[in-house]
Design a protein around this motif. Structure first.
Motif, mmCIF file in Angstrom:
data_model
loop_
_atom_site.group_PDB
_atom_site.id
_atom_site.type_symbol
_atom_site.label_atom_id
_atom_site.label_comp_id
_atom_site.label_asym_id
_atom_site.label_seq_id
_atom_site.Cartn_x
_atom_site.Cartn_y
_atom_site.Cartn_z
ATOM 1 N N UNK A 197 0.850 -1.188 0.000
ATOM 2 C CA UNK A 197 0.000 0.000 0.000
ATOM 3 C C UNK A 197 0.882 1.233 0.000
ATOM 4 N N UNK A 198 0.274 2.378 -0.179
ATOM 5 C CA UNK A 198 0.994 3.649 -0.227
ATOM 6 C C UNK A 198 0.448 4.579 0.851
ATOM 7 N N UNK A 199 1.326 5.446 1.338
ATOM 8 C CA UNK A 199 0.860 6.534 2.190
ATOM 9 C C UNK A 199 1.619 7.796 1.842
ATOM 10 N N UNK A 200 0.949 8.917 2.044
ATOM 11 C CA UNK A 200 1.483 10.221 1.675
ATOM 12 C C UNK A 200 2.017 10.963 2.893
ATOM 13 N N UNK A 201 2.981 11.802 2.638
ATOM 14 C CA UNK A 201 3.531 12.686 3.663
ATOM 15 C C UNK A 201 4.003 13.942 2.957
ATOM 16 N N UNK A 202 4.069 15.029 3.663
ATOM 17 C CA UNK A 202 4.599 16.254 3.052
ATOM 18 C C UNK A 202 5.371 17.053 4.092
ATOM 19 N N UNK A 203 6.261 17.885 3.575
ATOM 20 C CA UNK A 203 7.066 18.744 4.429
ATOM 21 C C UNK A 203 7.270 20.060 3.699
ATOM 22 N N UNK A 204 7.250 21.143 4.454
ATOM 23 C CA UNK A 204 7.466 22.482 3.901
ATOM 24 C C UNK A 204 8.844 22.974 4.307
ATOM 25 N N UNK A 205 9.500 23.696 3.401
ATOM 26 C CA UNK A 205 10.769 24.324 3.733
ATOM 27 C C UNK A 205 10.906 25.606 2.926
ATOM 28 N N UNK A 206 11.841 26.446 3.335
ATOM 29 C CA UNK A 206 12.056 27.735 2.695
ATOM 30 C C UNK A 206 13.507 27.867 2.274
ATOM 31 N N UNK A 207 13.706 28.238 1.015
ATOM 32 C CA UNK A 207 15.049 28.550 0.534
ATOM 33 C C UNK A 207 15.233 30.043 0.778
ATOM 34 N N UNK A 208 16.165 30.429 1.646
ATOM 35 C CA UNK A 208 16.327 31.847 1.991
ATOM 36 C C UNK A 208 16.961 32.648 0.848
ATOM 37 N N UNK A 209 16.510 33.871 0.708
ATOM 38 C CA UNK A 209 17.011 34.731 -0.371
ATOM 39 C C UNK A 209 18.487 35.068 -0.195
ATOM 40 N N UNK A 210 19.021 34.913 0.977
ATOM 41 C CA UNK A 210 20.429 35.245 1.231
ATOM 42 C C UNK A 210 21.374 34.126 0.797
ATOM 43 N N UNK A 211 20.839 33.057 0.210
ATOM 44 C CA UNK A 211 21.676 31.919 -0.182
ATOM 45 C C UNK A 211 22.679 32.331 -1.253
ATOM 46 N N UNK A 212 23.893 31.795 -1.160
ATOM 47 C CA UNK A 212 24.942 32.118 -2.117
ATOM 48 C C UNK A 212 24.783 31.363 -3.426
ATOM 49 N N UNK A 213 25.207 31.961 -4.502
ATOM 50 C CA UNK A 213 25.124 31.355 -5.821
ATOM 51 C C UNK A 213 26.234 30.319 -5.974
ATOM 52 N N UNK A 214 25.902 29.181 -6.579
ATOM 53 C CA UNK A 214 26.830 28.071 -6.854
ATOM 54 C C UNK A 214 27.419 27.409 -5.610
ATOM 55 N N UNK A 215 26.847 27.657 -4.459
ATOM 56 C CA UNK A 215 27.304 27.020 -3.224
ATOM 57 C C UNK A 215 26.177 26.151 -2.671
ATOM 58 N N UNK A 216 26.481 24.966 -2.175
ATOM 59 C CA UNK A 216 25.423 24.161 -1.541
ATOM 60 C C UNK A 216 24.904 24.856 -0.278
ATOM 61 N N UNK A 217 23.598 24.888 -0.137
ATOM 62 C CA UNK A 217 22.949 25.473 1.033
ATOM 63 C C UNK A 217 22.121 24.373 1.683
ATOM 64 N N UNK A 218 22.358 24.123 2.966
ATOM 65 C CA UNK A 218 21.622 23.108 3.702
ATOM 66 C C UNK A 218 20.425 23.754 4.395
ATOM 67 N N UNK A 219 19.248 23.158 4.213
ATOM 68 C CA UNK A 219 18.015 23.717 4.768
ATOM 69 C C UNK A 219 17.347 22.649 5.630
ATOM 70 N N UNK A 220 17.400 22.808 6.956
ATOM 71 C CA UNK A 220 16.703 21.839 7.817
ATOM 72 C C UNK A 220 15.199 22.104 7.799
ATOM 73 N N UNK A 221 14.417 21.106 8.160
ATOM 74 C CA UNK A 221 12.972 21.272 8.279
ATOM 75 C C UNK A 221 12.566 20.891 9.694
ATOM 76 N N UNK A 222 11.367 21.292 10.097
ATOM 77 C CA UNK A 222 10.879 20.810 11.392
ATOM 78 C C UNK A 222 10.681 19.292 11.330
ATOM 79 N N UNK A 223 10.609 18.643 12.492
ATOM 80 C CA UNK A 223 10.335 17.199 12.522
ATOM 81 C C UNK A 223 9.076 16.906 11.708
ATOM 82 N N UNK A 224 9.121 15.843 10.929
ATOM 83 C CA UNK A 224 7.971 15.402 10.154
ATOM 84 C C UNK A 224 7.257 14.338 10.964
ATOM 85 N N UNK A 225 5.968 14.536 11.199
ATOM 86 C CA UNK A 225 5.167 13.513 11.872
ATOM 87 C C UNK A 225 4.934 12.394 10.874
#
Length: 174
Positions: free
Chosen positions: A26-54
């Motif tokens: 069977x299948x079940x769905x989940x979703x998570x929201x996150x924001x990419x901040x405008x201050x992120x640098x170009x061509x550099x990896x940016x790590x974005x944590x999210x709140x705990x997913x239930x």
């Protein structure tokens, strides 16, 4: 007649025993929201944590006549990112995106990615999944999703994104 009754009883007993060996999917769905901040640098990896997913998996297990200890395998079957804000923003500002899962006592694992994202990517982006086994992660009440992005071009507003995930579960029947 007695032989016929014994044969039917044996067949019914055999069928009920086999039912315990049957697997369900069977299948079940989940979703998570996150924001990419405008201050992120170009061509550099940016790590974005999210709140705990239930996880929500326990309820899904129950709804599908199984439980966590009977789960054999869980994989991320599909994942789609959608930009929710600002209006008109598309995924063309990204070069790459990688999603990782972690949970208490378990190592972080990459679960999905997109590389070489086209500049005309639109407001929805389907990611490739890695097919790693996720049983131990979703059996827990919460897990964490970390997103890592590589920015193609500077942008001046935070970008809100929803990741909609579909997990496929294989388990024994109760």
């Amino acid at each position: 007649m007695k032989k016929y009754f014994l044969l039917l009883t044996f067949a019914a007993l055999f069928q009920s025993c086999n039912k315990k060996d049957e697997l369900l999917t069977f299948r079940f769905d989940s979703s998570v929201d996150f924001t990419v901040p405008s201050a992120a640098g170009v061509n550099l990896p940016v790590s974005i944590p999210t709140p705990d997913v239930q996880s929500g998996a326990q309820q899904s297990f129950q709804n599908n006549n199984t439980r966590a200890d009977l789960v054999k395998n869980v994989v991320l079957e599909e994942i789609e990112l959608s930009i929710t804000n600002p209006p008109g923003q598309d995924f063309g500002f990204l070069k790459e995106v990688h999603l990782f899962i972690s949970a208490s006592g378990l190592p972080e694992r990459e679960i999905a990615y997109a590389t070489n994202i086209p500049e005309n990517a639109g407001t929805k982006l389907a990611l490739e999944t890695t097919d790693v086994a996720l049983d131990e992660y979703v059996k827990q009440s919460t897990y964490d999703i970390r997103t890592e992005v590589v920015i193609r071009e500077a942008f001046f507003q935070d970008v809100d994104i929803t990741a909609d995930m579909v997990f496929r579960v294989t388990a024994d029947i109760l």
